[in-house]
Design a protein around this motif. Structure first.
Motif, PDB file in Angstrom:
ATOM      1  N   SER B 171     -24.470   1.915  77.008  1.00 32.64           N
ATOM      2  CA  SER B 171     -25.333   0.805  77.347  1.00 32.64           C
ATOM      3  C   SER B 171     -25.145  -0.187  76.212  1.00 32.64           C
ATOM      4  N   VAL B 172     -24.938   0.358  75.057  1.00 34.80           N
ATOM      5  CA  VAL B 172     -24.397  -0.460  73.858  1.00 34.80           C
ATOM      6  C   VAL B 172     -22.729  -0.002  73.356  1.00 34.80           C
ATOM      7  N   LEU B 173     -21.988  -1.058  73.246  1.00 36.54           N
ATOM      8  CA  LEU B 173     -20.684  -0.762  72.728  1.00 36.54           C
ATOM      9  C   LEU B 173     -20.522  -1.441  71.692  1.00 36.54           C
ATOM     10  N   LEU B 174     -19.925  -0.715  70.366  1.00 35.12           N
ATOM     11  CA  LEU B 174     -19.643  -1.290  69.142  1.00 35.12           C
ATOM     12  C   LEU B 174     -18.237  -1.283  68.874  1.00 35.12           C
ATOM     13  N   LEU B 175     -17.747  -2.524  68.779  1.00 34.76           N
ATOM     14  CA  LEU B 175     -16.109  -2.650  68.502  1.00 34.76           C
ATOM     15  C   LEU B 175     -15.876  -2.982  67.047  1.00 34.76           C
ATOM     16  N   ASP B 176     -15.276  -2.278  66.445  1.00 36.83           N
ATOM     17  CA  ASP B 176     -15.148  -2.657  64.986  1.00 36.83           C
ATOM     18  C   ASP B 176     -13.542  -3.112  64.767  1.00 36.83           C
ATOM     19  N   GLU B 177     -13.338  -4.444  64.774  1.00 44.29           N
ATOM     20  CA  GLU B 177     -12.114  -5.291  64.775  1.00 44.29           C
ATOM     21  C   GLU B 177     -11.407  -4.681  65.557  1.00 44.29           C
ATOM     22  N   PRO B 178     -11.465  -4.809  66.900  1.00 46.59           N
ATOM     23  CA  PRO B 178     -10.723  -4.218  68.054  1.00 46.59           C
ATOM     24  C   PRO B 178      -9.238  -4.938  68.123  1.00 46.59           C
ATOM     25  N   ALA B 179      -9.212  -6.072  67.473  1.00 46.18           N
ATOM     26  CA  ALA B 179      -7.991  -6.843  67.920  1.00 46.18           C
ATOM     27  C   ALA B 179      -7.098  -7.138  66.344  1.00 46.18           C
ATOM     28  N   ALA B 180      -7.683  -6.516  65.452  1.00 47.74           N
ATOM     29  CA  ALA B 180      -7.081  -6.463  64.031  1.00 47.74           C
ATOM     30  C   ALA B 180      -5.615  -5.757  64.144  1.00 47.74           C
ATOM     31  N   GLY B 181      -4.620  -6.646  63.744  1.00 53.42           N
ATOM     32  CA  GLY B 181      -3.368  -5.734  63.430  1.00 53.42           C
ATOM     33  C   GLY B 181      -2.644  -5.608  64.814  1.00 53.42           C
ATOM     34  N   VAL B 182      -2.945  -6.219  65.806  1.00 56.20           N
ATOM     35  CA  VAL B 182      -2.257  -6.095  67.346  1.00 56.20           C
ATOM     36  C   VAL B 182      -1.518  -7.492  67.569  1.00 56.20           C
ATOM     37  N   SER B 183      -0.370  -7.153  68.442  1.00 59.40           N
ATOM     38  CA  SER B 183       0.261  -8.369  68.619  1.00 59.40           C
ATOM     39  C   SER B 183      -0.664  -9.612  69.577  1.00 59.40           C
ATOM     40  N   SER B 184      -0.250 -10.581  69.806  1.00 61.95           N
ATOM     41  CA  SER B 184      -1.057 -11.711  70.398  1.00 61.95           C
ATOM     42  C   SER B 184      -1.031 -11.589  71.850  1.00 61.95           C
ATOM     43  N   VAL B 185      -0.123 -10.713  72.453  1.00 61.68           N
ATOM     44  CA  VAL B 185      -0.155 -10.521  73.933  1.00 61.68           C
ATOM     45  C   VAL B 185      -1.320  -9.233  74.054  1.00 61.68           C
ATOM     46  N   GLU B 186      -1.274  -8.071  72.970  1.00 65.11           N
ATOM     47  CA  GLU B 186      -2.316  -7.461  73.186  1.00 65.11           C
ATOM     48  C   GLU B 186      -3.580  -7.786  73.141  1.00 65.11           C
ATOM     49  N   ARG B 187      -3.911  -8.837  72.044  1.00 64.63           N
ATOM     50  CA  ARG B 187      -5.026  -9.650  71.679  1.00 64.63           C
ATOM     51  C   ARG B 187      -5.720 -10.010  73.003  1.00 64.63           C
ATOM     52  N   ARG B 199     -19.173  -8.230  81.373  1.00 63.68           N
ATOM     53  CA  ARG B 199     -19.466  -8.685  82.562  1.00 63.68           C
ATOM     54  C   ARG B 199     -20.220  -7.426  83.471  1.00 63.68           C
ATOM     55  N   GLU B 200     -19.614  -6.688  83.419  1.00 66.01           N
ATOM     56  CA  GLU B 200     -20.163  -4.991  83.992  1.00 66.01           C
ATOM     57  C   GLU B 200     -21.610  -4.810  83.344  1.00 66.01           C
ATOM     58  N   GLY B 201     -22.082  -5.558  82.305  1.00 63.04           N
ATOM     59  CA  GLY B 201     -23.495  -5.103  81.840  1.00 63.04           C
ATOM     60  C   GLY B 201     -23.584  -4.445  80.860  1.00 63.04           C
ATOM     61  N   VAL B 202     -22.576  -4.121  80.082  1.00 64.79           N
ATOM     62  CA  VAL B 202     -22.667  -3.413  78.882  1.00 64.79           C
ATOM     63  C   VAL B 202     -22.845  -4.550  77.713  1.00 64.79           C
ATOM     64  N   THR B 203     -23.791  -4.232  76.920  1.00 62.90           N
ATOM     65  CA  THR B 203     -23.906  -4.890  75.566  1.00 62.90           C
ATOM     66  C   THR B 203     -22.846  -4.604  74.759  1.00 62.90           C
ATOM     67  N   VAL B 204     -22.121  -5.758  74.271  1.00 64.46           N
ATOM     68  CA  VAL B 204     -21.096  -5.404  73.306  1.00 64.46           C
ATOM     69  C   VAL B 204     -21.445  -6.210  71.990  1.00 64.46           C
ATOM     70  N   VAL B 205     -21.174  -5.532  71.032  1.00 62.49           N
ATOM     71  CA  VAL B 205     -21.145  -5.796  69.686  1.00 62.49           C
ATOM     72  C   VAL B 205     -19.772  -5.664  69.124  1.00 62.49           C
ATOM     73  N   MET B 206     -19.368  -7.063  68.845  1.00 63.40           N
ATOM     74  CA  MET B 206     -18.013  -7.078  68.397  1.00 63.40           C
ATOM     75  C   MET B 206     -17.834  -7.791  66.748  1.00 63.40           C
ATOM     76  N   ILE B 207     -17.092  -6.706  65.876  1.00 62.03           N
ATOM     77  CA  ILE B 207     -16.514  -7.287  64.564  1.00 62.03           C
ATOM     78  C   ILE B 207     -15.204  -7.727  64.953  1.00 62.03           C
ATOM     79  N   GLU B 208     -15.071  -9.074  64.563  1.00 58.69           N
ATOM     80  CA  GLU B 208     -13.874  -9.613  64.618  1.00 58.69           C
ATOM     81  C   GLU B 208     -13.442 -10.913  63.763  1.00 58.69           C
ATOM     82  N   HIS B 209     -12.422 -10.884  63.265  1.00 52.97           N
ATOM     83  CA  HIS B 209     -11.900 -11.787  62.364  1.00 52.97           C
ATOM     84  C   HIS B 209     -11.362 -12.982  62.991  1.00 52.97           C
ATOM     85  N   ASP B 210     -10.702 -12.845  64.118  1.00 54.18           N
ATOM     86  CA  ASP B 210     -10.201 -13.886  64.797  1.00 54.18           C
ATOM     87  C   ASP B 210     -11.239 -14.694  65.413  1.00 54.18           C
ATOM     88  N   VAL B 211     -11.449 -16.022  64.559  1.00 51.58           N
ATOM     89  CA  VAL B 211     -12.586 -16.787  65.199  1.00 51.58           C
ATOM     90  C   VAL B 211     -12.433 -17.739  66.552  1.00 51.58           C
TER      91      VAL B 211
END
Ligand SMILES: Nc1ncnc2c1ncn2[C@@H]1O[C@H](COP(=O)(O)OP(=O)(O)O)[C@@H](O)[C@H]1O
Ligand SMILES: [Mg+2]
Lengths: 356, 261
Positions: B171-187, B199-211
Motif C-alpha cells: 500500500s506504501v512504496l518507499l523508493l530510495d533514489e531509484p534514478a541515481a546513477g542510471v542512464s537518462s533513458v533508464e531514468r 496511478r494504480e493506487g499505490v502511495t509512493v514516497v520517493m527520495i530523489e535528487h533529480d529535481v
C-alpha cells in the motif's frame, strides 16, 4: 513466450532429471560390479556422507550459517535407534519417529537461543554442541560409554530383513535419492527462497516480511531431520556404534563435502561427499601422506574454484559453449550458398537489414 | 486519513540528529517526493518508517496505526515495501527468484507443502512465477528472468528491486533514489514505472535528487536539511519557498537543485 512454465532454476536443476536418472542407475549397479565387499562398503560410506551433506546443506548451503557440530544430529539418530532397538527391542523402523523428535528437540535447544548470533559465534556454539553430545554418549553408562552400543538388530521391512552390506547400500541409495529430491524441491519453494534470501542478505530478506530467526531455526530443524535419519539407518548397518564416529572430525568431513562441492548446490554436495571419501581411499597405499596430499588438493580447489566444484549456477557449460556455438554459426553463415530471391520471399518480413 | 503520519520524529546518533522533530503527513495515494542534500536524513527517515532504525523520539503511523519500533518484517506485513539507495538485490538468485522472494507474504505454502510439493502448491508456484515474470516485464526486464541478479548491470538491479517490492502489492512504496546513477533513458523508463504504479493506487514516497524528475512526477514535495523539515507542499510552492532557496543556494550556489533558475 510460455512464461508460465518459465522457471529460473539454475542450469544444474533444469538438466537435473536426466543427470539424476543416470546417476541413480550407475549407483544401483555398484554392488553388482564391485567385485568386493570393500568397494561396496566404501561406496556406502560415500552415500552416508552424501545424506549428511544434504542435511547440512540446508543450514550451510541454503541458509548460509556455519555449523561445526552437525555430527551431533547424526549421533542422536544413531543412538536413539541403537538404544531403543537393543534395550527395548523396538524394530528399527519404529525408532525413527523418536529419533526425529529427539533431533528436532536438539535443533530447537541449540538454535532458539543462539540464532540471533552472527555467523562466527554460531560456529563456536555449534562446535560446542557437537562436543557436548559426543562427550555425553562417551560418559553415560546408558549409552555404553566409550564402547558404545553393539548387537543392533537388522533393519526389517515387513518380513524382509536387511543383513548384507549391499542391502544397506541400497537402503542408503534410496535415502540419498529421497533427500536429494526433497532438497531440490525445497530449493524452489517458498521455504527455500526464504533461506536463500537470508543467506544472501538477511536484513533485506526481512524487508520481504521473512521472519529471519524463525527461518534459520527451520534450517536447523531440516538439517537435524536428515542427520538423524541417516544416523538411524547407520546404526543397524554397522551393528555397533561408538562415540568416535560422531566427533568433530565427522562434522568437519560434512562441512568439507558441502563446501568443496559448492555451497547450496545439491549436486555439489553429492559430488563433494564422493571426493571427501573416495580420495583418501583411492590413495590408501600412501598411508599418512595421502591426508597431506588430500589437504593440498582441498586448498587448491578452494583457491581455483572458491565457488565449489559444482556451484549453484551449474558448471557453466552452457556459458562456456556459447562462444564456440557463435563461432560455428558464423562459419555456417559464411559458407552456406547464397539464397535465391525466391528463397528470400519465404523469409521473415520486415527487413531488419535496413536498420544497419 | 493520511497513509503515513509522522509526528516529532527524532533520530540521534550520539550527538548528531539525523532527524530532528520532523512532522509530516503523506496523503493516501499521493506521489510524495523527499529531497534534500546528502546527509539530510532522507534515508534515515525511510529506515525509521520501515523498522530498520528505532526512532529516538516521536511516532510514525501507518493508516493511523503506530509502527515505529515494530520489527522490519512486521512493517512489511502491514504493506510497506522499500528499495535501497545502495542496491540490495540477492546476487546469487536469478532475477525471477528475486521477485518471487518479494512475494514471500503472498504465498500460503507452509513447511509441509514446501517439502511435499502438493499439486495445489505447485500450481500456486507456477502462477506466482508467471506473475513474477509479468512484474519483470513491468519494470522492463522481460528477458532477464534467468539471469543472476548479481550479473545484471546497475540500472537493471535498481529496477529489479522495484519489481521485488511491487509483487508484494504494497500500500506504501518507499523508493530510495531509484534514478541515481542510471542512464537518462533508464531514468525516463523508471519515471514511467513510478507514475504507472502511483496511478494504480499505490502511495509512493520517493527520495530523489533529480529535481526535474521530482517536479514532473510528485504531487507533494518535502525538503529535508540537516535532519529538519524545511518545507512541504505542492512542488511549485516548495520551489519558491525562500527557506528552501536559501538552504540550497545560500550554501553552494552551483550545486543547488535550481541553481540555473
Ligand atoms: N547508522 C548510522 N550511524 C551513525 N550515523 C548515521 C547512521 N545512519 C545515518 N547516519 C548519519 O545520519 C545523517 C543522515 O544520513 P542519511 O539519512 O543517510 O542521509 P541522506 O539519505 O539524506 O543522504 C548523516 O550525517 C549520516 O552520517
Ligand atoms: Mg540517502
Amino acid at each position: 513466450m510460455a512464461s508460465g512454465s518459465e522457471f529460473a532454476g539454475p542450469v544444474s536443476q533444469r538438466s537435473g532429471p536426466a543427470v539424476a536418472l543416470a546417476v541413480i542407475a550407475l549407483g544401483a549397479l555398484v554392488p553388482v560390479f564391485a567385485g568386493s565387499t570393500y568397494v561396496v562398503s566404501v561406496a556406502m560410506q560415500v552415500e552416508i556422507l552424501m545424506c549428511l551433506a544434504l542435511g547440512l546443506n540446508f543450514v550451510v548451503g541454503y541458509a548460509g550459517m556455519l555449523d561445526l557440530g552437525f555430527a551431533a544430529f547424526f549421533a542422536i539418530g544413531a543412538y536413539t535407534t541403537g538404544l531403543l532397538s537393543v534395550d527395548l527391542h523396538w524394530p528399527v523402523l519404529t525408532t525413527l519417529p523418536v529419533a526425529l523428535l529427539a533431533a528436532l528437540a536438539g535443533a530447537v535447544f541449540i538454535g532458539a537461543p543462539t540464532l540471533r548470533l552472527r555467523s562466527d559465534y554460531l560456529a563456536v556454539v555449534t562446535l560446542g554442541f557437537g562436543e557436548i553430545i559426543q562427550n555425553l554418549v562417551n560418559n553415560l553408562s546408558q549409552t555404553g560409554g566409550p564402547e558404545g552400543i553393539y548387537g543392533i538388530p537388522a533393519l526389517s521391512i515387513g518380513r524382509f530383513s536387511v543383513t548384507s552390506t549391499a542391502g544397506y547400500y541400497y537402503v542408503f541409495l534410496v535415502l540419498v535419492v529421497l533427500f536429494a529430491a526433497i532438497s531440490l524441491r525445497v530449493r524452489r519453494s517458498r521455504l527455500g527462497r526464504a533461506w536463500l534470501a537470508i543467506r544472501e542478505d538477511e536484513d533485506t530478506a526481512q524487508a520481504m516480511g521473512i521472519k529471519v530467526r524463525r527461518y534459520k531455526l527451520y534450517a536447523y530443524m531440516a538439517g537435524s531431520v536428515f542427520g538423524s535419519l541417516t544416523g538411524s539407518f547407520y546404526a543397524p548397518a554397522f551393528i555397533a556404534i561408538a562415540p568416535p564416529s560422531f566427533g568433530f572430525s565427522e562434522s568437519l568431513l560434512v562441512v568439507m563435502a558441502v563446501s568443496i562441492g559448492g555451497m547450496g548446490s545439491v549436486w555439489g554436495a553429492l559430488l563433494g561427499a564422493g571426493v571427501v571419501i573416495a580420495f583418501p581411499e583411492i590413495f590408501r597405499q600412501f598411508a599418512q601422506a595421502r591426508l597431506l596430499v588430500f589437504g593440498i588438493v582441498l586448498v587448491v580447489i578452494m583457491v581455483l574454484r572458491p565457488q565449489g566444484v559444482w556451484p549453484e549456477g551449474g558448471l557453466g557449460l552452457a556459458r562456456r559453449a556459447r562462444p564456440v556455438w557463435a563461432w560455428a554459426r558464423g562459419m555456417w553463415v559464411r559458407t552456406r550458398p547464397e539464397k535465391t530471391p525466391e528463397a528470400r520471399l519465404g523469409g521473415p518480413v520486415g527487413a531488419p537489414e535496413e536498420s544497419k | 486519513m493520511p497513509a503515513l503520519s509522522v509526528v516529532d520524529l527524532t533520530l540521534s546518533f550520539g550527538g548528531l540528529n539525523a532527524l530532528g522533530e520532523v512532522n509530516l503527513e503523506v496523503p493516501d495515494r499521493s506521489l510524495f517526493a523527499v529531497i534534500g542534500p546528502n546527509g539530510a536524513g532522507k534515508t534515515s527517515f525511510f529506515n525509521c518508517v520501515t523498522g530498520y532504525y528505532r526512532p529516538t523520539r516521536g511516532s510514525v503511523r501507518l493508516d493511523g496505526r503506530e509502527i515505529s519500533g515494530l520489527p522490519v518484517d512486521e512493517v512489511a506485513r502491514l504493506g510497506v515495501r522499500r528499495t535501497f539507495q545502495n542496491v540490495r538485490v540477492f546476487p546469487k538468485l536469478s532475477a525471477l527468484e528475486n521477485v518471487l522472494a518479494g512475494a514471500h507474504l503472498r504465498t500460503s505454502a507452509n513447511l509441509a507443502t514446501s517439502v511435499l510439493g502438493t499439486p495445489r502448491a505447485r500450481r500456486h508456484e507456477r502462477e506466482l512465477a508467471a506473475e513474477a515474470q509479468r512484474w519483470l516485464e513491468y519494470v522492463g526486464l522481460a528477458g532477464k528472468a534467468r539471469v543472476l541478479a548479481g550479473d545484471l548491470p546497475y540500472g537493471m538491479r535498481k529496477r529489479l528491486e522495484v519489481a521485488r517490492a511491487l509483487i508484494a502489492k504494497p500500500s506504501v512504496l518507499l523508493l530510495d533514489e531509484p534514478a541515481a546513477g542510471v542512464s537518462s533513458v533508464e531514468r525516463d523508463e523508471l519515471a514511467d514505472v513510478v507514475g504507472k504504479t502511483w496511478r494504480e493506487g499505490v502511495t509512493v514516497v520517493m527520495i530523489e535528487h533529480d529535481v526535474e524528475l521530482v517536479m514532473r512526477l510528485a504531487s507533494t514535495v518535502a525538503v529535508l536539511d540537516h535532519g529538519r523539515l524545511l518545507a512541504v507542499g505542492a512542488p511549485e510552492t516548495v520551489r519558491n519557498d525562500p527557506r528552501v532557496i536559501e538552504a540550497y543556494l545560500g550554501r553552494r550556489r552551483s550545486q543547488g537543485p535550481w541553481s540555473q533558475a
